[in-house]
Design a protein around this motif. Structure first.
Motif, mmCIF file in Angstrom:
data_model
loop_
_atom_site.group_PDB
_atom_site.id
_atom_site.type_symbol
_atom_site.label_atom_id
_atom_site.label_comp_id
_atom_site.label_asym_id
_atom_site.label_seq_id
_atom_site.Cartn_x
_atom_site.Cartn_y
_atom_site.Cartn_z
ATOM 1 N N ILE A 1 0.876 -1.159 0.146
ATOM 2 C CA ILE A 1 -0.079 0.092 -0.391
ATOM 3 C C ILE A 1 1.003 1.099 -0.137
ATOM 4 O O ILE A 1 0.618 2.175 -0.960
ATOM 5 N N GLY A 2 2.165 1.225 1.155
ATOM 6 C CA GLY A 2 2.615 2.504 0.596
ATOM 7 C C GLY A 2 3.789 2.164 1.317
ATOM 8 O O GLY A 2 3.734 1.103 2.698
ATOM 9 N N THR A 3 4.934 2.648 1.530
ATOM 10 C CA THR A 3 6.690 2.208 2.052
ATOM 11 C C THR A 3 6.091 3.880 3.522
ATOM 12 O O THR A 3 5.525 4.937 3.082
ATOM 13 N N ALA A 4 7.083 3.733 4.120
ATOM 14 C CA ALA A 4 7.583 5.091 4.725
ATOM 15 C C ALA A 4 7.787 6.110 4.543
ATOM 16 O O ALA A 4 7.566 7.840 4.870
ATOM 17 N N ASP A 5 8.594 5.370 3.341
ATOM 18 C CA ASP A 5 9.039 6.894 2.317
ATOM 19 C C ASP A 5 7.723 7.731 1.783
ATOM 20 O O ASP A 5 7.666 8.852 1.240
ATOM 21 N N LYS A 6 6.855 6.764 1.226
ATOM 22 C CA LYS A 6 6.069 7.450 0.550
ATOM 23 C C LYS A 6 4.217 6.360 0.743
ATOM 24 O O LYS A 6 3.834 5.202 0.467
ATOM 25 N N LEU A 7 3.856 7.552 1.337
ATOM 26 C CA LEU A 7 2.400 6.695 2.484
ATOM 27 C C LEU A 7 1.139 7.280 1.360
ATOM 28 O O LEU A 7 1.204 7.976 0.773
ATOM 29 N N GLN B 1 -2.775 6.282 4.663
ATOM 30 C CA GLN B 1 -1.570 5.724 5.805
ATOM 31 C C GLN B 1 -1.406 7.659 6.289
ATOM 32 O O GLN B 1 -1.031 7.819 7.455
ATOM 33 N N GLN B 2 -0.907 8.430 5.394
ATOM 34 C CA GLN B 2 -0.535 9.466 6.132
ATOM 35 C C GLN B 2 -2.004 10.271 6.713
ATOM 36 O O GLN B 2 -1.891 10.566 7.891
ATOM 37 N N ALA B 3 -3.329 10.060 6.563
ATOM 38 C CA ALA B 3 -4.117 10.534 7.285
ATOM 39 C C ALA B 3 -4.114 9.901 8.658
ATOM 40 O O ALA B 3 -4.356 10.681 9.747
ATOM 41 N N GLY C 1 -2.942 11.626 -4.599
ATOM 42 C CA GLY C 1 -2.800 10.339 -4.258
ATOM 43 C C GLY C 1 -3.637 9.506 -5.867
ATOM 44 O O GLY C 1 -3.494 8.503 -5.858
ATOM 45 N N SER C 2 -3.573 10.132 -6.985
ATOM 46 C CA SER C 2 -3.673 9.721 -7.483
ATOM 47 C C SER C 2 -3.095 8.435 -8.213
ATOM 48 O O SER C 2 -3.206 7.919 -8.920
ATOM 49 N N GLY D 1 5.781 6.879 14.345
ATOM 50 C CA GLY D 1 4.433 6.071 13.468
ATOM 51 C C GLY D 1 3.801 5.783 12.487
ATOM 52 O O GLY D 1 3.690 4.833 12.236
ATOM 53 N N ARG D 2 4.847 6.136 11.879
ATOM 54 C CA ARG D 2 5.295 5.499 10.516
ATOM 55 C C ARG D 2 5.293 3.491 10.449
ATOM 56 O O ARG D 2 4.581 3.502 9.807
ATOM 57 N N ALA D 3 5.592 3.490 11.674
ATOM 58 C CA ALA D 3 5.928 2.135 11.654
ATOM 59 C C ALA D 3 4.541 1.169 12.033
ATOM 60 O O ALA D 3 4.531 -0.223 11.370
ATOM 61 N N PHE D 4 4.004 1.827 11.998
ATOM 62 C CA PHE D 4 2.169 1.411 12.909
ATOM 63 C C PHE D 4 1.012 1.541 11.330
ATOM 64 O O PHE D 4 0.295 0.527 11.173
ATOM 65 N N VAL D 5 1.263 2.504 10.607
ATOM 66 C CA VAL D 5 1.145 2.684 9.763
ATOM 67 C C VAL D 5 0.796 1.972 8.466
ATOM 68 O O VAL D 5 0.259 1.791 7.394
ATOM 69 N N THR D 6 1.942 2.077 8.268
ATOM 70 C CA THR D 6 2.863 0.584 7.113
ATOM 71 C C THR D 6 3.158 -0.643 7.249
ATOM 72 O O THR D 6 2.900 -1.434 6.884
#
Lengths: 163, 706
Positions: free
Chosen positions: A78-84, A88-90, A159-160, B220-225
């Motif tokens: 779905i996404g990575t820490a660098d590119k959420l 995920q960002q929300a 987000g497209s 936080g990023r470790a949880f949403v990913t």
């Protein structure tokens, strides 16, 4: 024992097992995709939610015989820490979690929800997310995150790349 | 609030005497510093009053070690803080980072915490009782402040200047002429150690920079990913999967065991040791199949109470002289005889379950006679002791590592899962993982205690509370004493038999005790024909309690609900040094009522992280709604009748109404524990509102009817 072909995150895997083996078990323990969590094994908590042909599905009660050949997407894609992903960002922006164990399932369920209901009301969210439990009780924040992701994703040009 | 809180008897899971040995030695620090590649290591000894933090009730065992915490700065300036506390979603990884950043004058991003690894972190009694913020945060503050002083001393020595002319800011020590060293430049290539006890003065709370800010979770990023590895996600080389064969009921023992079919499955090992039966298999699915193939006949213990008969059972099995915490003042009987109104009731409090979404899980791996166990627990050092005892090891032969957890809510203080995984791994000669099924977690974890609370109180002709009798059977003593001024009191806790394992829960018995007390205060006000808020205020001599109640009344619009036909209820309480008041507005629906909105006013001293606190408060309220509205364990014949997620209802999106939270920040007061207390007033606010619609049964969940 039989062989099943699973298409997970764009890759093809051959898995040996019984037709009624749990998809979650295969994802977690054989494909080492541990982002989908085991919460109840009954299909009642949603921690294991994945997308199957773009539909949010509880993988613990999905059987490998029934999902073979379909497109399975887990949180890892779905996404990575660098590119959420915007969802995920929300969740991150709203800090819509505490322990985080339900979060991957909540994120996937939200993506599934927004595909069918791009502009959900709070009542829609309560109804459509009913099978996802946050035992820490971060529900008000998750609702906020879902609404903010919906607003973000409905804005043209945002987000497209994830559509 | 005392630095040595009494250990409440409802922490039953901790009450077994377990004499333990504490073998950590200080020379370990020098070895540790060498292993870290040098730098600066500051170690704090535990101030004596804290040396037995929550340590009572442990059978008078040895005093835990006197080393509280340590902090390392490496050659790049990265700060690593070591603490035995556990992150379970309560956000201390972030709030403790804020504390260290403030005192060390270094950015949040330069700090990481190593938590809850018995080989790396200092001894800690456990993460419970909302003690991290009031006790661990000040200790880490002292360590960080000491490190800052050492860095200043080092810079002063290098520049041969007066230390008082130097300033620590943003990860650097700066001189007035503009020269500066980064912390990394000072620590690099050094082997500096500092040992502190009383510690230098901390920053005044009004000087806080990072604390007091709504900082988001540092990871936080470790949880949403989905990247964070909880215990069930841990993978070890050549790891096998285990399952424990559970009895059909509590106290049942195996009569016959037929493992022929299980053993016929490729790669399966059956492990038997006394009454313990388990299987190990190469895959999780094979372990599940092997467990299903085991044929065991059980001898059951007959005549066990059910969820209908349990309340009589509690009174029949009460043990006098246990539990303590009683209070007898004045002459209750005489006050009652002369009273204008006497109200009495007997309340039933059911068992409820924690239902952490991460069930009990453990990975155990043996090497050279030592065992390492990854597991979810709030007491890593306690579990180390349990494992050491189970396998007749010394504690330095056991390492317990707790990855940040899929929560616990008081439900993970014990180490049965660690012992089970270790037993299977020992038999298999390879690493073994177990993950409890949801049904196992319900049945073989422990439950919030069941209880009966009998209350009888009187109001005199002047509208004053004249007597207060409160008898608690098995629920527990947290929140047992009334915060209201009553001259004549008889308050007592009684220990009883419990057919199921029971133990700590968020807020412990404060939820049950506050429910009954506040429902009764409401009943007394109604009997005396007095406003429920005015009645309480007339009997409160604590300004902090008065403040939250007054504010909640104002914010909720008390006594008028916001729409016709609705009902408003209110309750207040104090627990763990924190003050809470909650108002609930209900509407009537055909089969009962619906909670339309909640107003919560909370004061827990100086707020370290307002957004984290708000999140915890919302969560505690949501969790409280479950116990208030529908959670109750049902059972018969030593088995749970609703021990699955399908049958045991927990709060979901639709159950949580709009919640208005008002946080009162008291920078003039030390920070109190915060994560538990907001749960205690949800049920009585709802229950007292429901009385507008009719009689409310004296029990939980809140139910209209007698």
């Amino acid at each position: 024992m039989a062989r099943f072909v699973l298409r997970v995150n764009g890759r093809t895997h051959e898995v040996e097992g019984e037709a009624n083996d749990s998809l979650l078990s295969v994802l977690r323990y054989e494909l080492n995709l541990t982002g989908s969590k085991f919460g109840c094994g009954e299909g009642h908590c949603g921690a294991c939610t994945v997308l199957i042909d773009d539909q949010a599905t509880r993988s613990c009660v999905a059987r490998i015989g029934a999902v073979a050949g379909k497109a399975i997407t887990t949180i890892e894609a779905i996404g990575t820490a660098d590119k959420l992903h915007p969802v995920q960002q929300a969740f991150l922006d709203a800090e819509a979690f505490q322990c985080g164990y339900c979060t991957p399932g909540m994120v996937i369920a939200t993506i599934g929800l927004l595909r069918t209901t791009p502009n959900p009301s709070e009542a829609d969210i309560a109804r459509l997310m009913d099978r996802n439990v946050c035992r820490c009780g971060a529900y008000p924040r998750i609702v906020q995150a879902i609404k903010s992701a919906a607003a973000q994703m409905s804005t043209p040009g945002r987000g497209s790349d994830h559509e | 609030m005392s630095d040595r809180p009494a250990l409440e008897p409802e922490r039953y899971e901790l009450n077994e005497p377990q004499p333990y040995r504490f073998e950590l030695e200080r020379r370990g620090f020098l070895q540790a510093l060498a292993a870290m590649g040098g730098g600066l290591l500051v170690v704090a000894t535990l101030p004596d009053p804290l040396a037995q933090e929550s340590g009572q009730g442990r059978g008078g065992g040895a005093v835990p070690g006197d080393l509280a915490s340590w902090l390392h700065i490496d050659g790049t300036g990265h700060v690593t803080v070591y603490t035995g506390k556990v992150e379970i979603g309560q956000n201390i990884r972030t709030s403790l980072t804020q504390t260290v950043a403030d005192e060390l004058r270094t950015p949040l991003a330069s700090i990481s915490l190593v938590m809850a690894d018995t080989a790396l972190t200092p001894f800690d009694q456990g993460t419970f009782g909302s003690r991290t913020t009031p006790t661990m945060a000040p200790q880490l503050a002292k360590v960080a402040a000491a490190a800052r002083q050492i860095l200043i001393d080092q810079a002063a020595a290098r520049w041969q200047t007066d230390r008082s002319t130097l300033d620590a800011k943003n990860g650097r020590i700066a001189a007035r002429d503009g020269r500066s060293f980064s912390y990394g430049e000072i620590a690099n290539g050094q082997a500096l150690t500092g040992l502190i006890d009383a510690g230098p003065a901390q920053m005044a709370r009004d000087q806080w920079v990072e604390r007091g800010k709504p900082v988001h979770k540092v990871d936080g990023r470790a949880f949403v990913t989905g990247a964070h590895a909880y215990t069930p996600d841990i993978v070890r080389p050549n790891m096998l999967f285990g399952r424990v064969i559970r009895p059909v009921a509590v106290a049942a023992t195996p009569r016959t065991v037929d493992d022929t079919k299980a053993k016929a499955i490729a790669g399966v090992t059956v492990v038997r040791d006394g009454n313990f039966i388990g299987v190990v298999a190469p895959h999780e699915r094979a372990a599940k199949a092997a467990a299903a193939a085991m044929i065991v006949e059980w001898d059951r213990v007959a005549g066990q109470p059910s969820s209908d008969t349990i309340y009589d059972h509690l009174k029949k099995t009460m043990r006098t002289g246990e539990g303590g915490n009683g209070r007898v003042t004045g002459d209750v009987a005489r006050a009652r005889a002369g009273a204008a109104h006497v109200v009495e009731a007997s309340y039933h409090i059911p068992y409820i379950a924690h239902v952490p979404l991460e069930p009990r899980s453990a990975v155990a791996e043996w090497a050279d006679g030592k065992v390492t166990v990854w597991c979810g627990t709030q007491r890593p050092f306690g579990v180390r002791s349990e494992v050491a005892q189970a396998f007749h090891l010394s504690e330095d032969q056991v390492r317990v590592i707790v990855p940040d957890m899929g929560s616990a809510y008081g439900g993970k203080h014990t180490g049965e899962h660690a012992i089970e995984a270790a037993r299977l791994a020992k038999a298999a000669g390879r690493a073994v993982k177990i993950v409890y099924t949801r049904a196992e977690e319900f049945m073989w974890g422990y439950l919030r205690p069941v209880g009966v609370i009998d209350v009888r109180a009187s109001v005199d002709a002047q509208g004053r509370l004249s007597s207060w009798e409160f008898h608690n059977y098995n629920s527990g003593t947290a929140g047992l004493q009334t915060p209201y001024v009553v001259p004549n009191q008889h308050v007592q806790f009684y220990a009883t038999d419990s057919p199921f394992r029971q133990g700590s829960y968020r807020g412990l018995a404060a939820t049950a005790n506050n429910y009954v007390r506040e429902m009764h205060m409401d009943a007394l006000a109604r009997a005396a024909g007095v406003d429920a808020v005015a009645f309480r205020l007339a009997h409160i001599d604590d300004d902090r309690l008065r403040a939250v109640l007054t504010k909640a009344a104002e914010k909720s619009g008390w006594p008028k609900p916001s729409a016709p036909g609705r009902a408003l209820g209110i309750a207040c309480g104090v627990e763990k040094g924190s003050y809470i008041a909650t108002a609930a507005e209900l509407s009537k629906i055909p089969d009962g009522f619906r909670v339309e909105r909640l107003t919560v006013v909370y004061e827990c001293g100086a707020i370290v992280n307002p957004d984290g606190l708000r999140n915890q408060t919302e969560g505690a309220i949501a969790q409280g709604l479950g116990g208030a509205l529908f959670e109750a364990i049902e059972f018969a014949d030593g088995q749970l009748s609703n021990g699955t997620m399908a049958e045991y209802r927990v709060p979901r999106f639709k159950d949580v109404p709009p919640i208005e939270i008002v946080l009162l920040d008291r920078r003039d007061l030390p920070s109190a524990g915060a994560g538990e207390t907001p749960i205690i007033c949800v049920a009585p606010a709802i229950g007292s509102a429901a009385r507008t619609f009719g009689t409310v049964a004296p029990k939980l969940p809140v139910t209209l009817g007698s």
